[in-house]
Design a protein around this motif. Structure first.
Motif, PDB file in Angstrom:
ATOM      1  N   SER A   1       0.841  -1.202   0.000  1.00  0.00           N
ATOM      2  CA  SER A   1       0.000   0.000   0.000  1.00  0.00           C
ATOM      3  C   SER A   1       0.874   1.249   0.000  1.00  0.00           C
ATOM      4  O   SER A   1       2.055   1.210   0.367  1.00  0.00           O
ATOM      5  CB  SER A   1      -0.908   0.005   1.229  1.00  0.00           C
ATOM      6  N   GLU A   2       0.291   2.353  -0.401  1.00  0.00           N
ATOM      7  CA  GLU A   2       0.983   3.637  -0.391  1.00  0.00           C
ATOM      8  C   GLU A   2       0.197   4.606   0.484  1.00  0.00           C
ATOM      9  O   GLU A   2      -1.025   4.489   0.622  1.00  0.00           O
ATOM     10  CB  GLU A   2       1.097   4.189  -1.813  1.00  0.00           C
ATOM     11  N   PHE A   3       0.912   5.559   1.051  1.00  0.00           N
ATOM     12  CA  PHE A   3       0.279   6.577   1.882  1.00  0.00           C
ATOM     13  C   PHE A   3       0.578   7.951   1.303  1.00  0.00           C
ATOM     14  O   PHE A   3       1.694   8.214   0.834  1.00  0.00           O
ATOM     15  CB  PHE A   3       0.790   6.492   3.319  1.00  0.00           C
ATOM     16  N   TYR A   4      -0.420   8.809   1.353  1.00  0.00           N
ATOM     17  CA  TYR A   4      -0.282  10.167   0.846  1.00  0.00           C
ATOM     18  C   TYR A   4      -0.877  11.143   1.857  1.00  0.00           C
ATOM     19  O   TYR A   4      -1.756  10.799   2.639  1.00  0.00           O
ATOM     20  CB  TYR A   4      -1.015  10.322  -0.492  1.00  0.00           C
ATOM     21  N   VAL A   5      -0.381  12.370   1.806  1.00  0.00           N
ATOM     22  CA  VAL A   5      -0.908  13.423   2.678  1.00  0.00           C
ATOM     23  C   VAL A   5      -1.011  14.705   1.856  1.00  0.00           C
ATOM     24  O   VAL A   5      -0.219  14.928   0.932  1.00  0.00           O
ATOM     25  CB  VAL A   5       0.014  13.628   3.919  1.00  0.00           C
ATOM     26  N   THR A   6      -2.001  15.515   2.175  1.00  0.00           N
ATOM     27  CA  THR A   6      -2.096  16.814   1.507  1.00  0.00           C
ATOM     28  C   THR A   6      -0.879  17.652   1.892  1.00  0.00           C
ATOM     29  O   THR A   6      -0.305  17.485   2.966  1.00  0.00           O
ATOM     30  CB  THR A   6      -3.389  17.543   1.901  1.00  0.00           C
ATOM     31  N   ASP A   7      -0.491  18.546   1.024  1.00  0.00           N
ATOM     32  CA  ASP A   7       0.748  19.308   1.189  1.00  0.00           C
ATOM     33  C   ASP A   7       0.603  20.320   2.328  1.00  0.00           C
ATOM     34  O   ASP A   7       0.317  21.491   2.097  1.00  0.00           O
ATOM     35  CB  ASP A   7       1.095  20.000  -0.129  1.00  0.00           C
ATOM     36  N   PHE A   8       0.815  19.845   3.563  1.00  0.00           N
ATOM     37  CA  PHE A   8       0.673  20.707   4.739  1.00  0.00           C
ATOM     38  C   PHE A   8       1.766  21.771   4.789  1.00  0.00           C
ATOM     39  O   PHE A   8       1.638  22.775   5.495  1.00  0.00           O
ATOM     40  CB  PHE A   8       0.703  19.865   6.020  1.00  0.00           C
ATOM     41  N   LYS A   9       2.858  21.555   4.039  1.00  0.00           N
ATOM     42  CA  LYS A   9       3.956  22.526   4.054  1.00  0.00           C
ATOM     43  C   LYS A   9       3.567  23.813   3.324  1.00  0.00           C
ATOM     44  O   LYS A   9       4.065  24.883   3.636  1.00  0.00           O
ATOM     45  CB  LYS A   9       5.200  21.905   3.422  1.00  0.00           C
ATOM     46  N   SER A  10       2.693  23.692   2.341  1.00  0.00           N
ATOM     47  CA  SER A  10       2.251  24.873   1.599  1.00  0.00           C
ATOM     48  C   SER A  10       0.739  25.057   1.692  1.00  0.00           C
ATOM     49  O   SER A  10       0.164  25.848   0.956  1.00  0.00           O
ATOM     50  CB  SER A  10       2.665  24.761   0.130  1.00  0.00           C
ATOM     51  N   GLN A  11       0.121  24.275   2.600  1.00  0.00           N
ATOM     52  CA  GLN A  11      -1.331  24.335   2.786  1.00  0.00           C
ATOM     53  C   GLN A  11      -2.077  24.130   1.476  1.00  0.00           C
ATOM     54  O   GLN A  11      -3.010  24.858   1.137  1.00  0.00           O
ATOM     55  CB  GLN A  11      -1.739  25.661   3.437  1.00  0.00           C
ATOM     56  N   SER A  12      -1.655  23.112   0.727  1.00  0.00           N
ATOM     57  CA  SER A  12      -2.257  22.798  -0.559  1.00  0.00           C
ATOM     58  C   SER A  12      -2.954  21.448  -0.482  1.00  0.00           C
ATOM     59  O   SER A  12      -2.613  20.605   0.348  1.00  0.00           O
ATOM     60  CB  SER A  12      -1.174  22.773  -1.641  1.00  0.00           C
ATOM     61  N   GLU A  13      -3.947  21.247  -1.354  1.00  0.00           N
ATOM     62  CA  GLU A  13      -4.631  19.964  -1.431  1.00  0.00           C
ATOM     63  C   GLU A  13      -3.849  18.960  -2.279  1.00  0.00           C
ATOM     64  O   GLU A  13      -4.251  17.810  -2.408  1.00  0.00           O
ATOM     65  CB  GLU A  13      -6.034  20.151  -2.025  1.00  0.00           C
ATOM     66  N   ARG A  14      -2.727  19.404  -2.856  1.00  0.00           N
ATOM     67  CA  ARG A  14      -1.881  18.503  -3.634  1.00  0.00           C
ATOM     68  C   ARG A  14      -1.399  17.364  -2.745  1.00  0.00           C
ATOM     69  O   ARG A  14      -1.024  17.572  -1.593  1.00  0.00           O
ATOM     70  CB  ARG A  14      -0.685  19.277  -4.188  1.00  0.00           C
ATOM     71  N   LEU A  15      -1.400  16.148  -3.284  1.00  0.00           N
ATOM     72  CA  LEU A  15      -1.012  14.997  -2.474  1.00  0.00           C
ATOM     73  C   LEU A  15       0.492  14.752  -2.546  1.00  0.00           C
ATOM     74  O   LEU A  15       1.085  14.754  -3.622  1.00  0.00           O
ATOM     75  CB  LEU A  15      -1.749  13.738  -2.954  1.00  0.00           C
ATOM     76  N   LEU A  16       1.089  14.525  -1.376  1.00  0.00           N
ATOM     77  CA  LEU A  16       2.495  14.189  -1.273  1.00  0.00           C
ATOM     78  C   LEU A  16       2.623  12.705  -0.912  1.00  0.00           C
ATOM     79  O   LEU A  16       1.948  12.230   0.011  1.00  0.00           O
ATOM     80  CB  LEU A  16       3.176  15.024  -0.187  1.00  0.00           C
ATOM     81  N   TYR A  17       3.496  12.006  -1.611  1.00  0.00           N
ATOM     82  CA  TYR A  17       3.778  10.611  -1.280  1.00  0.00           C
ATOM     83  C   TYR A  17       4.594  10.560   0.004  1.00  0.00           C
ATOM     84  O   TYR A  17       5.554  11.307   0.180  1.00  0.00           O
ATOM     85  CB  TYR A  17       4.537   9.939  -2.418  1.00  0.00           C
ATOM     86  N   ILE A  18       4.204   9.667   0.915  1.00  0.00           N
ATOM     87  CA  ILE A  18       4.915   9.521   2.181  1.00  0.00           C
ATOM     88  C   ILE A  18       5.909   8.371   2.058  1.00  0.00           C
ATOM     89  O   ILE A  18       5.505   7.229   1.829  1.00  0.00           O
ATOM     90  CB  ILE A  18       3.921   9.241   3.332  1.00  0.00           C
ATOM     91  N   PRO A  19       7.211   8.655   2.195  1.00  0.00           N
ATOM     92  CA  PRO A  19       8.224   7.597   2.065  1.00  0.00           C
ATOM     93  C   PRO A  19       7.979   6.464   3.059  1.00  0.00           C
ATOM     94  O   PRO A  19       7.518   6.696   4.180  1.00  0.00           O
ATOM     95  CB  PRO A  19       9.539   8.330   2.368  1.00  0.00           C
ATOM     96  N   GLN A  20       8.332   5.242   2.653  1.00  0.00           N
ATOM     97  CA  GLN A  20       8.099   4.086   3.512  1.00  0.00           C
ATOM     98  C   GLN A  20       9.395   3.440   4.003  1.00  0.00           C
ATOM     99  O   GLN A  20       9.379   2.308   4.492  1.00  0.00           O
ATOM    100  CB  GLN A  20       7.240   3.063   2.772  1.00  0.00           C
ATOM    101  N   LYS A  21      10.504   4.160   3.896  1.00  0.00           N
ATOM    102  CA  LYS A  21      11.740   3.746   4.540  1.00  0.00           C
ATOM    103  C   LYS A  21      12.034   4.751   5.648  1.00  0.00           C
ATOM    104  O   LYS A  21      11.796   5.956   5.489  1.00  0.00           O
ATOM    105  CB  LYS A  21      12.884   3.687   3.520  1.00  0.00           C
ATOM    106  N   LEU A  22      12.568   4.251   6.766  1.00  0.00           N
ATOM    107  CA  LEU A  22      12.644   5.057   7.981  1.00  0.00           C
ATOM    108  C   LEU A  22      13.384   6.378   7.806  1.00  0.00           C
ATOM    109  O   LEU A  22      12.870   7.426   8.210  1.00  0.00           O
ATOM    110  CB  LEU A  22      13.287   4.245   9.106  1.00  0.00           C
ATOM    111  N   LYS A  23      14.556   6.353   7.200  1.00  0.00           N
ATOM    112  CA  LYS A  23      15.338   7.596   7.104  1.00  0.00           C
ATOM    113  C   LYS A  23      14.631   8.662   6.266  1.00  0.00           C
ATOM    114  O   LYS A  23      14.435   9.797   6.747  1.00  0.00           O
ATOM    115  CB  LYS A  23      16.734   7.306   6.546  1.00  0.00           C
ATOM    116  N   PRO A  24      14.239   8.343   5.010  1.00  0.00           N
ATOM    117  CA  PRO A  24      13.516   9.376   4.247  1.00  0.00           C
ATOM    118  C   PRO A  24      12.175   9.747   4.884  1.00  0.00           C
ATOM    119  O   PRO A  24      11.705  10.879   4.731  1.00  0.00           O
ATOM    120  CB  PRO A  24      13.331   8.744   2.867  1.00  0.00           C
TER     121      PRO A  24
END
Length: 226
Positions: A164-187
């Motif tokens: 599965s993949e996880f995404y979040v809205t771009d909270f850094k720029s308060q945008s509805e654009r979806l950002l992919y959430i990395p699934q390896k610990l360091k990134p």
């Protein structure tokens, strides 16, 4: 006799209007529910999260609909009749609230895949605040039949659930654009920039798994509630 004709006319009118509403919302290209079996040559499993249709509310449509989710193509199907199914246009915004007791809510959204290509798909809404919305994208893949070779046994054509993949809205720029959430610990920890160290410690101290939806919700809440 006139009353009977009037009632019949009203029923036909209602059915016509209802049909037009469905076509307006969901399109008018119908197919049978088991069409995928012929397309993929009778594979094992199915491309759906759940092959059975489940009741749901879609946007502000008053009538309850029956839906299922194609996790290979990223499409949502709506049953119009027992022999007719239609795929809704993912390019349009839909909110789909399941009424099967799971309380799951799905949205059709645009996103950039791991290769940077823009696509449309459905996402399960995991958490929603004024700052961000967190989504889960469940995926399946179709694997072609593999013939027996040497000591290797034949593998049938089949659908398998993949990561599965996880995404979040771009909270850094308060945008509805979806950002992919990395699934390896360091990134993943670096995704939170200056808060990366405290996120890493929080994960370690609470033995959390960044690939688990419930744990991911906890991590985001921790980050924004500090």
């Amino acid at each position: 006799m006139k009353n009977v004709i009037l009632i019949v006319s009203l029923l036909v009118s209602c059915i016509t209007v209802f049909g037009q509403e469905q076509r307006t919302y969901f399109g008018d290209v119908y197919f049978v529910p088991g069409k995928y079996k012929s397309i993929y040559n009778s594979p094992e499993g199915s491309p759906y999260l759940n092959e059975e249709f489940v009741p749901a509310k879609i946007n502000n449509i008053a009538d309850t609909q029956l839906v299922r989710f194609d996790a290979v193509l990223g499409n949502v199907e709506v049953m119009i009749t027992e022999s007719k199914v239609v795929t809704i246009e993912n390019s349009k915004p839909y909110t789909i609230s399941l009424m099967d007791g799971s309380n799951k809510v799905y949205k059709t959204l645009k996103y950039a895949d791991l290769n940077g290509n823009e696509n449309n798909s459905f996402f399960e809404l995991l958490d929603s605040t004024l700052i961000y919305k967190l989504y889960l994208k469940e995926n399946k893949r179709f694997f072609k039949k593999v013939k027996a070779q040497g000591y290797a046994e034949e593998k049938p054509a089949q659908f398998k659930k993949v990561k599965s993949e996880f995404y979040v809205t771009d909270f850094k720029s308060q945008s509805e654009r979806l950002l992919y959430i990395p699934q390896k610990l360091k990134p993943f920890t670096e995704f939170f920039q200056e808060d990366s160290k405290s996120i890493k410690n929080f994960i370690k101290d609470n033995k959390l798994n960044i690939g688990d939806a419930n744990d991911l919700v906890k991590i985001f809440k921790f980050h924004f509630e500090q």
